[in-house]
Write an enzyme that holds these catalytic residues in place. Structure first.
Site, PDB file in Angstrom:
ATOM      1  N   PHE A 127     115.400 -41.972  73.302  1.00 28.98           N
ATOM      2  CA  PHE A 127     116.746 -41.920  73.874  1.00 28.98           C
ATOM      3  C   PHE A 127     116.860 -40.719  74.801  1.00 28.98           C
ATOM      4  O   PHE A 127     116.146 -39.723  74.652  1.00 28.98           O
ATOM      5  CB  PHE A 127     117.820 -41.894  72.783  1.00 28.98           C
ATOM      6  CG  PHE A 127     117.990 -40.569  72.087  1.00 28.98           C
ATOM      7  CD1 PHE A 127     119.050 -39.731  72.388  1.00 28.98           C
ATOM      8  CD2 PHE A 127     117.085 -40.165  71.115  1.00 28.98           C
ATOM      9  CE1 PHE A 127     119.199 -38.520  71.740  1.00 28.98           C
ATOM     10  CE2 PHE A 127     117.234 -38.956  70.455  1.00 28.98           C
ATOM     11  CZ  PHE A 127     118.301 -38.126  70.775  1.00 28.98           C
ATOM     12  N   GLU A 131     119.918 -33.707  81.064  1.00 32.32           N
ATOM     13  CA  GLU A 131     119.493 -33.678  82.458  1.00 32.32           C
ATOM     14  C   GLU A 131     119.117 -32.247  82.818  1.00 32.32           C
ATOM     15  O   GLU A 131     119.484 -31.299  82.106  1.00 32.32           O
ATOM     16  CB  GLU A 131     120.607 -34.210  83.365  1.00 32.32           C
ATOM     17  CG  GLU A 131     120.921 -35.682  83.110  1.00 32.32           C
ATOM     18  CD  GLU A 131     121.994 -36.241  84.047  1.00 32.32           C
ATOM     19  OE1 GLU A 131     122.480 -35.490  84.919  1.00 32.32           O
ATOM     20  OE2 GLU A 131     122.328 -37.428  83.900  1.00 32.32           O
ATOM     21  N   PRO A 132     118.405 -32.044  83.935  1.00 31.41           N
ATOM     22  CA  PRO A 132     117.917 -30.702  84.265  1.00 31.41           C
ATOM     23  C   PRO A 132     118.996 -29.632  84.345  1.00 31.41           C
ATOM     24  O   PRO A 132     118.743 -28.477  84.016  1.00 31.41           O
ATOM     25  CB  PRO A 132     117.237 -30.908  85.625  1.00 31.41           C
ATOM     26  CG  PRO A 132     116.797 -32.330  85.612  1.00 31.41           C
ATOM     27  CD  PRO A 132     117.861 -33.064  84.856  1.00 31.41           C
ATOM     28  N   GLY A 135     122.131 -28.995  80.151  1.00 29.23           N
ATOM     29  CA  GLY A 135     121.993 -28.373  78.847  1.00 29.23           C
ATOM     30  C   GLY A 135     122.811 -29.087  77.789  1.00 29.23           C
ATOM     31  O   GLY A 135     122.701 -30.290  77.602  1.00 29.23           O
ATOM     32  N   GLY A 356      97.705  -9.743  59.847  1.00 29.57           N
ATOM     33  CA  GLY A 356      97.011 -10.005  61.105  1.00 29.57           C
ATOM     34  C   GLY A 356      96.421 -11.398  61.179  1.00 29.57           C
ATOM     35  O   GLY A 356      96.293 -11.969  62.268  1.00 29.57           O
ATOM     36  N   GLU A 379     118.791 -31.322  69.074  1.00 27.28           N
ATOM     37  CA  GLU A 379     120.041 -31.960  68.649  1.00 27.28           C
ATOM     38  C   GLU A 379     121.216 -30.984  68.648  1.00 27.28           C
ATOM     39  O   GLU A 379     122.134 -31.093  67.853  1.00 27.28           O
ATOM     40  CB  GLU A 379     119.906 -32.602  67.262  1.00 27.28           C
ATOM     41  CG  GLU A 379     118.662 -33.416  67.042  1.00 27.28           C
ATOM     42  CD  GLU A 379     118.607 -34.666  67.902  1.00 27.28           C
ATOM     43  OE1 GLU A 379     119.372 -34.773  68.858  1.00 27.28           O
ATOM     44  OE2 GLU A 379     117.784 -35.541  67.617  1.00 27.28           O
ATOM     45  N   THR A 381     122.184 -26.668  69.919  1.00 31.85           N
ATOM     46  CA  THR A 381     121.866 -25.300  69.513  1.00 31.85           C
ATOM     47  C   THR A 381     122.739 -24.847  68.350  1.00 31.85           C
ATOM     48  O   THR A 381     123.715 -25.514  67.972  1.00 31.85           O
ATOM     49  CB  THR A 381     122.093 -24.343  70.689  1.00 31.85           C
ATOM     50  OG1 THR A 381     123.489 -24.387  71.044  1.00 31.85           O
ATOM     51  CG2 THR A 381     121.258 -24.737  71.903  1.00 31.85           C
ATOM     52  N   GLU A 383     124.815 -22.515  68.450  1.00 36.24           N
ATOM     53  CA  GLU A 383     126.168 -22.277  68.967  1.00 36.24           C
ATOM     54  C   GLU A 383     126.975 -23.572  69.015  1.00 36.24           C
ATOM     55  O   GLU A 383     128.181 -23.594  68.701  1.00 36.24           O
ATOM     56  CB  GLU A 383     126.089 -21.638  70.360  1.00 36.24           C
ATOM     57  CG  GLU A 383     125.571 -20.207  70.373  1.00 36.24           C
ATOM     58  CD  GLU A 383     124.090 -20.093  70.070  1.00 36.24           C
ATOM     59  OE1 GLU A 383     123.671 -19.014  69.606  1.00 36.24           O
ATOM     60  OE2 GLU A 383     123.341 -21.071  70.301  1.00 36.24           O
TER      61      GLU A 383
END
Length: 401
Positions: A127, A131-132, A135, A356, A379, A381, A383
């Protein structure tokens, strides 16, 4: 079986399904996951195995050839798969969301046409909302569909399409002005189109191009792509539900259950990180004893285990709420937010326990350390989840002054 992340009240059938998936993860995924991930190789053999297990039809109703299981069963399976390799759960998730949207919102013809083949795994779903330039602001979608006789012509560029290359059916959200005059609220002028295509890259049908895979820090193996529509013609009977203007609500319904899925992935990755951390802490010795015997490390293990348990409980609650037929956006938002944040913290603590060696690609924790950040943004952020949670809380606790 792990003492952590147990789910009470499951049926014998659910226990059997989960036991089968757990065995598959231990035998078929964990031994090869890190090697495939380092090569960024699509796990075809694993996917074929999941197809044989019937997992592509797990939540598709039995009348369409699926198993007809609940969201809870699905989420618990995703948790197990993500414990093995998170990318594999992503391959399942996008397929599941499209199948869920078809089941909930599709016309009868659309259900009859797609769901049996999706249940068999012969059609793989993806799905596309993002878009660029937009966001998290879905209302800013600029790709469009224009009616032309019995067809629609789609133009625009979509972004972050999971399974973009390997899928054969994509649910694409675009703006459609037909029947929605200028000034209509953006979310009321969006439509979901069911776009069939050939798997692969390049021009996969006239007017539709899937460029090559986007190179990512983690979440490798699964293909993440753009989707470019240039005069793509889609028949009117491939509007999801048969009516334009409902796409936003359809997609949000799919994303809501998708958030339960992301929470489940966070639980699975966190559980694996804990397993690696507690095992290494009993193998590594410093100052004459296992590092697990040092209080500082025990404190870390205690915090990690508590976070695994809490995230799992919230994920299960969100899934059960949805299965009951009730609104679960509050619970799904909380579960996704908490599970993804806790996953990041548990993975980092396991990384610290490894010292390490955690920085070496020879150790599995290095892979988990690069995979966990994707869950913080997938799905929606943290926020966005907080906005959803806050708004719903104000609805529930509205002050009557």
């Amino acid at each position: 079986m792990s003492r952590l992340a147990q789910t009470h009240g499951l049926t014998d059938v659910q226990h059997e399904i989960l036991s089968t998936v757990r065995d598959f993860v231990d035998k078929e995924i964990l031994p090869v996951a890190t090697e495939l991930e380092h090569r960024d190789e699509y796990p075809q053999d694993i996917v074929d195995g999941l197809k044989e297990l019937g997992l592509f039809g797990l939540m598709i109703p039995e009348e369409y050839g699926g198993l007809g299981e609940s969201l809870l069963t699905y989420a618990l399976c995703v948790e197990e798969i993500a414990r093995g390799w998170m990318s594999v759960s992503g391959i399942i998730n996008t397929h599941f969301i499209v199948a869920y949207m078809l089941k909930q919102h599709g016309t009868q013809e659309q259900k009859d046409h797609f769901l049996p083949r999706m249940a068999a795994g012969d059609i793989r779903g993806a799905f596309s909302m993002s878009e660029p330039a937009l966001g998290s602001d879905v209302s800013a979608i600029s790709s469009k569909a224009v009616k032309d006789g019995e067809e629609y012509v789609l133009n625009g560029q979509k972004m972050w399409l999971t399974n973009g290359g390997t899928s054969s059916l994509v649910a694409v959200l675009v703006k459609s002005d037909e029947g929605h005059p200028e000034g209509t609220a953006p979310h009321k002028s969006m439509t979901t189109f069911l776009v069939e295509k050939e798997p692969g890259f390049g021009e996969v049908r006239p007017g539709l191009t899937i460029p090559g895979k986007i190179d990512k820090m983690g979440y490798k193996g699964v293909d993440t792509t753009e989707l470019i529509m240039d005069g793509l013609r889609i028949p009117a009977n491939r509007v999801l539900g048969g009516v334009t203007g409902r796409g936003f609500y359809q997609m949000m319904d799919g994303v809501e259950v998708g958030r339960v899925n992301v929470a489940a992935r966070g639980c699975g990755v966190a559980q694996r990180a804990f397993e690696l951390g507690v095992r290494y802490a009993q193998q590594r010795h410093t100052f004459g004893k296992q590092i697990a015997q040092h209080q500082a490390v025990q404190f870390k293990l205690a915090e990690m285990a508590t976070k695994v348990e809490a995230a799992h409980a919230m994920m299960v609650n969100a899934a059960r709420k949805k299965d009951s037929g009730e609104r679960n956006d509050l619970e799904a938002g909380m579960a996704k937010y908490l599970a993804s944040e806790y996953c990041k913290e548990v993975v980092e603590d396991a990384f610290r326990i490894h010292g390490g060696y955690g920085f070496s690609k020879e150790y599995e924790i290095e892979r988990l350390y690069r995979e966990a950040p994707m869950l913080l943004i997938g799905e929606g952020t943290a926020e966005i989840q907080k906005m959803i949670i806050g708004r719903r809380l104000l609805e529930e606790y509205r002050f009557q002054g």
